[in-house]
Write a protein that holds these residues in place. Sequence first.
Motif, PDB file in Angstrom:
ATOM      1  N   PRO A 175     -59.331  40.343 -51.154  1.00 15.82           N
ATOM      2  CA  PRO A 175     -58.054  39.991 -51.780  1.00 15.82           C
ATOM      3  C   PRO A 175     -58.203  39.084 -53.012  1.00 15.82           C
ATOM      4  O   PRO A 175     -57.271  38.950 -53.795  1.00 15.82           O
ATOM      5  CB  PRO A 175     -57.283  39.283 -50.673  1.00 15.82           C
ATOM      6  N   LEU A 176     -59.370  38.486 -53.209  1.00 22.95           N
ATOM      7  CA  LEU A 176     -59.584  37.631 -54.382  1.00 22.95           C
ATOM      8  C   LEU A 176     -59.814  38.444 -55.651  1.00 22.95           C
ATOM      9  O   LEU A 176     -59.655  37.923 -56.747  1.00 22.95           O
ATOM     10  CB  LEU A 176     -60.776  36.703 -54.154  1.00 22.95           C
ATOM     11  N   GLY A 177     -60.216  39.693 -55.509  1.00 20.10           N
ATOM     12  CA  GLY A 177     -60.434  40.540 -56.677  1.00 20.10           C
ATOM     13  C   GLY A 177     -61.841  41.094 -56.734  1.00 20.10           C
ATOM     14  O   GLY A 177     -62.598  41.024 -55.771  1.00 20.10           O
ATOM     15  N   ARG A 178     -62.164  41.639 -57.897  1.00 15.88           N
ATOM     16  CA  ARG A 178     -63.466  42.258 -58.121  1.00 15.88           C
ATOM     17  C   ARG A 178     -64.072  41.717 -59.405  1.00 15.88           C
ATOM     18  O   ARG A 178     -63.369  41.543 -60.404  1.00 15.88           O
ATOM     19  CB  ARG A 178     -63.298  43.768 -58.237  1.00 15.88           C
ATOM     20  N   VAL A 179     -65.378  41.502 -59.385  1.00 17.62           N
ATOM     21  CA  VAL A 179     -66.092  41.078 -60.581  1.00 17.62           C
ATOM     22  C   VAL A 179     -66.804  42.297 -61.137  1.00 17.62           C
ATOM     23  O   VAL A 179     -67.607  42.930 -60.454  1.00 17.62           O
ATOM     24  CB  VAL A 179     -67.096  39.944 -60.268  1.00 17.62           C
ATOM     25  N   HIS A 180     -66.476  42.633 -62.385  1.00 18.59           N
ATOM     26  CA  HIS A 180     -67.033  43.800 -63.066  1.00 18.59           C
ATOM     27  C   HIS A 180     -68.027  43.314 -64.117  1.00 18.59           C
ATOM     28  O   HIS A 180     -67.687  42.449 -64.937  1.00 18.59           O
ATOM     29  CB  HIS A 180     -65.929  44.602 -63.742  1.00 18.59           C
ATOM     30  N   HIS A 181     -69.231  43.874 -64.100  1.00 19.34           N
ATOM     31  CA  HIS A 181     -70.295  43.506 -65.036  1.00 19.34           C
ATOM     32  C   HIS A 181     -70.520  44.663 -66.010  1.00 19.34           C
ATOM     33  O   HIS A 181     -70.813  45.784 -65.581  1.00 19.34           O
ATOM     34  CB  HIS A 181     -71.595  43.217 -64.289  1.00 19.34           C
ATOM     35  N   PHE A 182     -70.408  44.373 -67.306  1.00 16.55           N
ATOM     36  CA  PHE A 182     -70.594  45.369 -68.351  1.00 16.55           C
ATOM     37  C   PHE A 182     -71.788  44.966 -69.206  1.00 16.55           C
ATOM     38  O   PHE A 182     -71.967  43.781 -69.503  1.00 16.55           O
ATOM     39  CB  PHE A 182     -69.361  45.449 -69.255  1.00 16.55           C
ATOM     40  N   THR A 183     -72.586  45.931 -69.621  1.00 18.17           N
ATOM     41  CA  THR A 183     -73.691  45.702 -70.538  1.00 18.17           C
ATOM     42  C   THR A 183     -73.337  46.341 -71.868  1.00 18.17           C
ATOM     43  O   THR A 183     -73.120  47.545 -71.940  1.00 18.17           O
ATOM     44  CB  THR A 183     -74.997  46.305 -69.992  1.00 18.17           C
ATOM     45  N   ILE A 184     -73.281  45.526 -72.914  1.00 19.47           N
ATOM     46  CA  ILE A 184     -72.926  46.006 -74.245  1.00 19.47           C
ATOM     47  C   ILE A 184     -74.144  45.835 -75.147  1.00 19.47           C
ATOM     48  O   ILE A 184     -74.616  44.718 -75.356  1.00 19.47           O
ATOM     49  CB  ILE A 184     -71.705  45.238 -74.796  1.00 19.47           C
ATOM     50  N   ARG A 185     -74.639  46.948 -75.659  1.00 16.19           N
ATOM     51  CA  ARG A 185     -75.842  46.932 -76.494  1.00 16.19           C
ATOM     52  C   ARG A 185     -75.555  47.145 -77.980  1.00 16.19           C
ATOM     53  O   ARG A 185     -76.409  46.876 -78.814  1.00 16.19           O
ATOM     54  CB  ARG A 185     -76.836  47.982 -76.019  1.00 16.19           C
ATOM     55  N   ARG A 186     -74.365  47.657 -78.298  1.00 20.26           N
ATOM     56  CA  ARG A 186     -73.982  47.925 -79.688  1.00 20.26           C
ATOM     57  C   ARG A 186     -72.532  47.510 -79.903  1.00 20.26           C
ATOM     58  O   ARG A 186     -71.734  47.575 -78.976  1.00 20.26           O
ATOM     59  CB  ARG A 186     -74.084  49.419 -79.978  1.00 20.26           C
ATOM     60  N   PRO A 187     -72.178  47.148 -81.116  1.00 17.86           N
ATOM     61  CA  PRO A 187     -70.762  46.839 -81.391  1.00 17.86           C
ATOM     62  C   PRO A 187     -69.829  47.993 -81.029  1.00 17.86           C
ATOM     63  O   PRO A 187     -68.689  47.761 -80.631  1.00 17.86           O
ATOM     64  CB  PRO A 187     -70.744  46.555 -82.896  1.00 17.86           C
ATOM     65  N   SER A 188     -70.310  49.218 -81.126  1.00 14.88           N
ATOM     66  CA  SER A 188     -69.470  50.372 -80.791  1.00 14.88           C
ATOM     67  C   SER A 188     -69.116  50.405 -79.302  1.00 14.88           C
ATOM     68  O   SER A 188     -68.212  51.137 -78.894  1.00 14.88           O
ATOM     69  CB  SER A 188     -70.171  51.677 -81.183  1.00 14.88           C
ATOM     70  N   GLY A 189     -69.796  49.608 -78.479  1.00 15.25           N
ATOM     71  CA  GLY A 189     -69.474  49.523 -77.056  1.00 15.25           C
ATOM     72  C   GLY A 189     -68.107  48.906 -76.806  1.00 15.25           C
ATOM     73  O   GLY A 189     -67.497  49.128 -75.767  1.00 15.25           O
ATOM     74  N   VAL A 190     -67.649  48.122 -77.771  1.00 13.79           N
ATOM     75  CA  VAL A 190     -66.316  47.526 -77.646  1.00 13.79           C
ATOM     76  C   VAL A 190     -65.325  48.531 -78.245  1.00 13.79           C
ATOM     77  O   VAL A 190     -64.800  48.359 -79.330  1.00 13.79           O
ATOM     78  CB  VAL A 190     -66.240  46.153 -78.337  1.00 13.79           C
ATOM     79  N   ASP A 191     -65.133  49.615 -77.513  1.00 11.66           N
ATOM     80  CA  ASP A 191     -64.271  50.697 -77.956  1.00 11.66           C
ATOM     81  C   ASP A 191     -62.830  50.440 -77.515  1.00 11.66           C
ATOM     82  O   ASP A 191     -62.495  49.369 -77.000  1.00 11.66           O
ATOM     83  CB  ASP A 191     -64.778  52.033 -77.413  1.00 11.66           C
ATOM     84  N   ARG A 192     -61.982  51.420 -77.729  1.00 13.30           N
ATOM     85  CA  ARG A 192     -60.561  51.279 -77.398  1.00 13.30           C
ATOM     86  C   ARG A 192     -60.365  50.948 -75.922  1.00 13.30           C
ATOM     87  O   ARG A 192     -59.559  50.091 -75.564  1.00 13.30           O
ATOM     88  CB  ARG A 192     -59.822  52.562 -77.747  1.00 13.30           C
ATOM     89  N   SER A 193     -61.115  51.613 -75.069  1.00 19.35           N
ATOM     90  CA  SER A 193     -60.993  51.389 -73.625  1.00 19.35           C
ATOM     91  C   SER A 193     -61.382  49.949 -73.247  1.00 19.35           C
ATOM     92  O   SER A 193     -60.709  49.279 -72.469  1.00 19.35           O
ATOM     93  CB  SER A 193     -61.850  52.394 -72.873  1.00 19.35           C
ATOM     94  N   MET A 194     -62.489  49.464 -73.831  1.00 23.82           N
ATOM     95  CA  MET A 194     -62.948  48.096 -73.554  1.00 23.82           C
ATOM     96  C   MET A 194     -61.937  47.089 -74.092  1.00 23.82           C
ATOM     97  O   MET A 194     -61.632  46.097 -73.439  1.00 23.82           O
ATOM     98  CB  MET A 194     -64.330  47.859 -74.156  1.00 23.82           C
ATOM     99  N   ARG A 195     -61.412  47.330 -75.290  1.00 14.82           N
ATOM    100  CA  ARG A 195     -60.407  46.427 -75.845  1.00 14.82           C
ATOM    101  C   ARG A 195     -59.173  46.379 -74.952  1.00 14.82           C
ATOM    102  O   ARG A 195     -58.555  45.330 -74.784  1.00 14.82           O
ATOM    103  CB  ARG A 195     -60.045  46.848 -77.267  1.00 14.82           C
ATOM    104  N   GLY A 196     -58.822  47.500 -74.339  1.00 17.19           N
ATOM    105  CA  GLY A 196     -57.698  47.518 -73.401  1.00 17.19           C
ATOM    106  C   GLY A 196     -57.966  46.643 -72.191  1.00 17.19           C
ATOM    107  O   GLY A 196     -57.084  45.897 -71.748  1.00 17.19           O
ATOM    108  N   LEU A 197     -59.187  46.710 -71.660  1.00 19.06           N
ATOM    109  CA  LEU A 197     -59.547  45.850 -70.517  1.00 19.06           C
ATOM    110  C   LEU A 197     -59.478  44.388 -70.913  1.00 19.06           C
ATOM    111  O   LEU A 197     -58.985  43.549 -70.157  1.00 19.06           O
ATOM    112  CB  LEU A 197     -60.947  46.186 -70.012  1.00 19.06           C
ATOM    113  N   LEU A 198     -59.966  44.071 -72.110  1.00 18.38           N
ATOM    114  CA  LEU A 198     -59.937  42.683 -72.564  1.00 18.38           C
ATOM    115  C   LEU A 198     -58.511  42.188 -72.776  1.00 18.38           C
ATOM    116  O   LEU A 198     -58.198  41.047 -72.453  1.00 18.38           O
ATOM    117  CB  LEU A 198     -60.753  42.541 -73.854  1.00 18.38           C
ATOM    118  N   ARG A 199     -57.645  43.049 -73.308  1.00 17.55           N
ATOM    119  CA  ARG A 199     -56.241  42.657 -73.494  1.00 17.55           C
ATOM    120  C   ARG A 199     -55.582  42.368 -72.155  1.00 17.55           C
ATOM    121  O   ARG A 199     -54.825  41.419 -72.011  1.00 17.55           O
ATOM    122  CB  ARG A 199     -55.472  43.746 -74.231  1.00 17.55           C
TER     123      ARG A 199
END
Length: 64
Positions: A38-62
């Motif tokens: 019930p506390l939630g989930r910790v999601h770990h992402f590995t980003i190797r290039r600036p292109s990894g911060v795509d529309r989908s990732m920006r949505g998660l960050l927002r």
Amino acid sequence: MRARSIGVALHPDWLELTLWLKSEAAHPLLRRTEDFGPLGRVHHFTIRRPSGVDRSMRGLLRRA
């Protein structure tokens, strides 16, 4: 989605982004998920290039 925590760890060739969210997240760069019930989930992402911060990732960050 609501974030409980956001973390960033810099490495020489990549960046680790950690989002603690109340719900599941899906993204091609998702490396692993830790479930804390019930506390939630910790999601770990590995980003190797600036292109990894795509529309989908920006949505998660927002949402975080």
